[in-house]
Design a protein around this motif. Structure first.
Motif, PDB file in Angstrom:
ATOM      1  N   THR A 116       0.828  -1.201   0.000  1.00 42.13           N
ATOM      2  CA  THR A 116       0.000   0.000   0.000  1.00 42.13           C
ATOM      3  C   THR A 116       0.860   1.248   0.000  1.00 42.13           C
ATOM      4  O   THR A 116       0.632   2.186  -0.780  1.00 42.13           O
ATOM      5  CB  THR A 116      -0.941  -0.002   1.226  1.00 42.13           C
ATOM      6  OG1 THR A 116      -1.781  -1.164   1.152  1.00 42.13           O
ATOM      7  CG2 THR A 116      -1.801   1.240   1.276  1.00 42.13           C
ATOM      8  N   SER A 117       1.860   1.281   0.854  1.00 40.67           N
ATOM      9  CA  SER A 117       2.743   2.435   0.953  1.00 40.67           C
ATOM     10  C   SER A 117       3.479   2.678  -0.365  1.00 40.67           C
ATOM     11  O   SER A 117       3.568   3.823  -0.842  1.00 40.67           O
ATOM     12  CB  SER A 117       3.733   2.233   2.091  1.00 40.67           C
ATOM     13  OG  SER A 117       4.626   3.318   2.175  1.00 40.67           O
ATOM     14  N   GLU A 150       0.944   4.041  -2.886  1.00 36.62           N
ATOM     15  CA  GLU A 150       0.536   5.413  -2.583  1.00 36.62           C
ATOM     16  C   GLU A 150       1.636   6.418  -2.902  1.00 36.62           C
ATOM     17  O   GLU A 150       1.366   7.530  -3.336  1.00 36.62           O
ATOM     18  CB  GLU A 150       0.135   5.541  -1.112  1.00 36.62           C
ATOM     19  CG  GLU A 150      -1.199   4.896  -0.808  1.00 36.62           C
ATOM     20  CD  GLU A 150      -1.539   4.892   0.675  1.00 36.62           C
ATOM     21  OE1 GLU A 150      -0.651   5.170   1.509  1.00 36.62           O
ATOM     22  OE2 GLU A 150      -2.703   4.588   0.987  1.00 36.62           O
ATOM     23  N   GLN A 151       2.893   6.005  -2.677  1.00 35.11           N
ATOM     24  CA  GLN A 151       4.028   6.883  -2.953  1.00 35.11           C
ATOM     25  C   GLN A 151       4.481   6.806  -4.414  1.00 35.11           C
ATOM     26  O   GLN A 151       5.416   7.491  -4.811  1.00 35.11           O
ATOM     27  CB  GLN A 151       5.205   6.517  -2.047  1.00 35.11           C
ATOM     28  CG  GLN A 151       4.933   6.748  -0.580  1.00 35.11           C
ATOM     29  CD  GLN A 151       6.071   6.225   0.275  1.00 35.11           C
ATOM     30  OE1 GLN A 151       7.220   6.210  -0.138  1.00 35.11           O
ATOM     31  NE2 GLN A 151       5.746   5.782   1.481  1.00 35.11           N
TER      32      GLN A 151
END
Length: 105
Positions: A66-67, A70-71
């Motif tokens: 997810t990180s 998202e980034q």
């Protein structure tokens, strides 16, 4: 997996299927590290090493993917990517070792 309900087993299989799909598609979209994390998760689930007892391992993989998404962290992310994969591998090894130690005590 032992000690889990049919519903839980179904959810675990759904998660394995999704991890497999992500593993196969991530590099196509420029996210090979997400694919590597998904591969690690898939292998962990398919190994059946107490998955129901180790939700933190699953959560760590999901949080990492997810990180990264998202980034918009494309590519293999160099040393940071290798460290992330190493950390996940160490977490799995520790969880497996604790499970083995409990089983043999």
């Amino acid at each position: 997996a032992e000690g889990i309900s049919g519903v839980e087993a179904g959810l675990i299989q759904d998660l394995a299927r999704d991890a497999h799909d992500i593993r196969g598609q991530a590099a196509t979209f420029g996210y090979p590290l997400i694919g590597d994390v998904a591969s690690s998760l898939f292998n962990y689930i398919e190994g059946g090493d107490g998955i129901a007892e180790r939700p933190k391992i699953v959560a760590a993989h999901l949080d990492a993917m997810t990180s990264l998404a998202e980034q918009k962290r494309q590519g293999d992310c160099g040393a940071d990517g290798r460290k992330l994969l190493d950390d996940l591998t160490v977490g799995i090894a520790r969880a497996s070792r604790r499970r083995f130690d409990r089983a043999t005590s």
